[in-house]
Write a protein that holds these residues in place. Structure first.
Motif, mmCIF file in Angstrom:
data_model
loop_
_atom_site.group_PDB
_atom_site.id
_atom_site.type_symbol
_atom_site.label_atom_id
_atom_site.label_comp_id
_atom_site.label_asym_id
_atom_site.label_seq_id
_atom_site.Cartn_x
_atom_site.Cartn_y
_atom_site.Cartn_z
ATOM 1 N N THR A 63 11.678 -1.637 -4.805
ATOM 2 C CA THR A 63 11.930 -0.520 -5.826
ATOM 3 C C THR A 63 11.218 -0.881 -7.177
ATOM 4 O O THR A 63 10.542 -0.272 -7.788
ATOM 5 N N ASP A 64 11.507 -2.181 -7.572
ATOM 6 C CA ASP A 64 10.833 -2.721 -8.587
ATOM 7 C C ASP A 64 9.318 -2.921 -8.708
ATOM 8 O O ASP A 64 8.817 -2.676 -9.789
ATOM 9 N N PHE A 65 8.829 -3.090 -7.504
ATOM 10 C CA PHE A 65 7.571 -3.257 -7.243
ATOM 11 C C PHE A 65 6.891 -2.001 -7.326
ATOM 12 O O PHE A 65 5.969 -1.824 -8.353
ATOM 13 N N THR A 93 16.910 -5.209 5.374
ATOM 14 C CA THR A 93 16.188 -6.479 5.929
ATOM 15 C C THR A 93 14.830 -6.341 5.159
ATOM 16 O O THR A 93 14.187 -7.451 5.036
ATOM 17 N N PHE A 94 14.103 -5.166 5.419
ATOM 18 C CA PHE A 94 12.795 -5.172 4.490
ATOM 19 C C PHE A 94 12.917 -5.595 3.014
ATOM 20 O O PHE A 94 12.021 -6.446 2.576
ATOM 21 N N SER A 95 14.020 -5.177 2.355
ATOM 22 C CA SER A 95 13.932 -5.511 0.887
ATOM 23 C C SER A 95 14.043 -6.921 0.767
ATOM 24 O O SER A 95 13.527 -7.589 -0.232
ATOM 25 N N HIS A 102 0.635 -1.146 0.070
ATOM 26 C CA HIS A 102 -0.006 -0.035 0.178
ATOM 27 C C HIS A 102 0.874 1.179 -0.101
ATOM 28 O O HIS A 102 0.642 2.132 -0.883
ATOM 29 N N LEU A 103 1.892 1.156 0.801
ATOM 30 C CA LEU A 103 2.610 2.648 0.789
ATOM 31 C C LEU A 103 3.599 2.665 -0.288
ATOM 32 O O LEU A 103 3.606 3.891 -0.800
ATOM 33 N N LEU A 104 3.829 1.538 -0.735
ATOM 34 C CA LEU A 104 4.677 1.658 -2.144
ATOM 35 C C LEU A 104 3.949 2.337 -3.349
ATOM 36 O O LEU A 104 4.499 3.124 -4.129
ATOM 37 N N LYS A 105 2.943 1.887 -3.506
ATOM 38 C CA LYS A 105 1.746 2.369 -4.431
ATOM 39 C C LYS A 105 1.339 3.527 -4.461
ATOM 40 O O LYS A 105 1.123 4.234 -5.165
ATOM 41 N N ASP A 106 0.759 4.021 -3.163
ATOM 42 C CA ASP A 106 0.047 5.186 -2.742
ATOM 43 C C ASP A 106 0.700 6.217 -2.152
ATOM 44 O O ASP A 106 0.188 7.239 -1.968
ATOM 45 N N THR A 107 2.186 6.075 -1.801
ATOM 46 C CA THR A 107 2.705 7.189 -1.356
ATOM 47 C C THR A 107 4.085 7.241 -1.847
ATOM 48 O O THR A 107 4.524 6.394 -2.770
ATOM 49 N N ASP A 108 4.932 8.389 -1.934
ATOM 50 C CA ASP A 108 6.286 8.577 -2.351
ATOM 51 C C ASP A 108 7.351 8.428 -1.421
ATOM 52 O O ASP A 108 8.446 8.972 -1.519
ATOM 53 N N ARG A 109 6.761 7.892 -0.128
ATOM 54 C CA ARG A 109 7.629 7.826 0.933
ATOM 55 C C ARG A 109 9.020 6.747 0.639
ATOM 56 O O ARG A 109 8.907 5.817 -0.268
ATOM 57 N N SER A 110 10.154 7.098 1.110
ATOM 58 C CA SER A 110 11.537 6.396 0.858
ATOM 59 C C SER A 110 11.464 4.959 1.363
ATOM 60 O O SER A 110 10.468 4.564 2.259
ATOM 61 N N PHE A 131 10.979 -8.438 1.563
ATOM 62 C CA PHE A 131 9.815 -8.216 0.357
ATOM 63 C C PHE A 131 10.171 -8.960 -0.704
ATOM 64 O O PHE A 131 9.192 -9.745 -1.506
ATOM 65 N N ARG A 132 11.357 -9.179 -1.308
ATOM 66 C CA ARG A 132 11.863 -9.799 -2.355
ATOM 67 C C ARG A 132 11.210 -11.391 -2.290
ATOM 68 O O ARG A 132 10.854 -12.018 -2.899
ATOM 69 N N LYS A 133 11.333 -11.911 -0.939
ATOM 70 C CA LYS A 133 11.276 -13.289 -0.781
ATOM 71 C C LYS A 133 9.571 -13.633 -0.701
ATOM 72 O O LYS A 133 9.170 -14.677 -1.280
ATOM 73 N N SER A 134 9.164 -12.666 -0.275
ATOM 74 C CA SER A 134 7.565 -12.734 -0.086
ATOM 75 C C SER A 134 6.669 -12.461 -1.510
ATOM 76 O O SER A 134 5.783 -13.213 -2.001
ATOM 77 N N ARG A 135 7.534 -11.408 -2.372
ATOM 78 C CA ARG A 135 6.754 -10.724 -3.522
ATOM 79 C C ARG A 135 7.541 -11.077 -4.805
ATOM 80 O O ARG A 135 6.936 -10.953 -5.884
ATOM 81 N N GLY A 136 8.610 -11.439 -4.782
ATOM 82 C CA GLY A 136 9.446 -11.931 -5.760
ATOM 83 C C GLY A 136 10.115 -10.878 -6.534
ATOM 84 O O GLY A 136 10.566 -10.870 -7.561
ATOM 85 N N CYS A 137 10.326 -9.627 -5.904
ATOM 86 C CA CYS A 137 10.939 -8.562 -6.467
ATOM 87 C C CYS A 137 11.121 -7.571 -5.384
ATOM 88 O O CYS A 137 10.568 -7.757 -4.178
#
Length: 274
Positions: free
Chosen positions: A267-269, A253-255, A230-238, A258-264
């Motif tokens: 930034t790419d998402f 750690t977050f990236s 949601h934050l990646l799609k709807d905001t421009d937060r870093s 995220f990659r393990k869960s979503r496959g990318c």
């Protein structure tokens, strides 16, 4: 060493007071009697500090304003501090409902409560203790009995158990999910969830396998990933800001999660969604 002790005769089957006392301990003083009690004993720390532990639980330091119980049939250890030894008063409680009442309170989760000095429970506990010093007659006996029940009422009112044995598994699962949704942004772990609900890690795992078909860790991660999307799609937060807001300590750690869960990568998402 200042001491007070008095045995009482309790005629109540449900709840009763069998003794009370007070002790101003010497440094490092340890109770040398039977550490497995036949009744419940509640202690209130008036001054100083010391350490306390009951079977299967870690040693903790308690201080003025805290209270602890010696549960019936449970080994306990408690020792006065070396430099600032505690002074505490205690009341011994008997009766077939006493254990049931304590079990319905959060005091049973750790066998102690911290900083209760500004509570109604503390007030009624103090009034109960003082009433035990009055001349023994019918009027004062009725006062003591009423204060005993008021003390129990205030304990359950202000310190109810988070999860009792009567709570069914589906309700426990719902409470666990609510805890995760309320605390995922603070970096809470599965151990924090277990502590918050007073359940074991293995039991929590069985709940999530039963009702969610996944492990608690996977469920908690999914909550974080949904919010990240949601934050990646709807905001421009870093990326770092998003990582902080969903409970990860750093963007790496977050990236990775995220990659393990979503496959990318995050930034790419964001690039693909935009």
């Amino acid at each position: 060493m200042k001491k007070e002790y008095r045995d009482l005769q309790s005629n109540s089957i449900e709840n009763g007071i069998i003794f009370y006392g007070l002790e101003c301990c010497e440094p490092n003083y340890i109770f040398k009697g039977n550490n497995i009690r036949e009744n419940y004993v509640i202690h209130y720390i008036r001054n100083g500090c010391g350490t306390f532990s009951s079977a299967g639980r870690p040693l903790v330091k308690l201080k003025q304003g805290d209270c602890f119980i010696l549960p019936k049939g449970v080994p306990c250890f408690y020792q006065a501090d070396e430099k600032n030894p505690w002074e505490y008063s205690w009341i011994g409680l008997s009766g077939i409902r006493t254990g049931e009442i304590f079990a319905a309170s959060s005091i049973s989760e750790k066998n102690y409560l911290c900083q209760i000095q500004d509570t109604e429970f503390k007030n009624s506990l103090s009034m109960l203790y003082e009433s035990l010093h009055l001349t023994h007659n019918m009027k004062n006996s009725l006062l003591t009995e009423s204060l005993l029940y008021k003390m129990f009422h205030d304990l359950l009112d202000e310190f109810p158990a988070e999860v009792t044995r009567k709570t069914n598994s589906r309700t426990q699962f719902r409470l666990a999910v609510e805890y995760m949704r309320d605390n995922y942004d603070t970096g809470c772990s599965i151990l924090d969830v277990c502590r918050g609900l007073s359940v074991s890690r293995s039991y929590l795992y069985s709940l999530f396998k039963k009702f969610a078909g996944s492990s608690p860790q996977k469920f908690l991660t999914e909550i974080r990933m949904e919010e990240a999307e949601h934050l990646l799609k709807d905001t421009d937060r870093s990326i770092q800001n998003i990582a902080d807001s969903i409970g990860y300590g750093d963007s790496f750690t977050f990236s990775k999660a995220f990659r393990k869960s979503r496959g990318c990568s995050p930034t790419d998402f964001r690039r693909m969604r935009n």
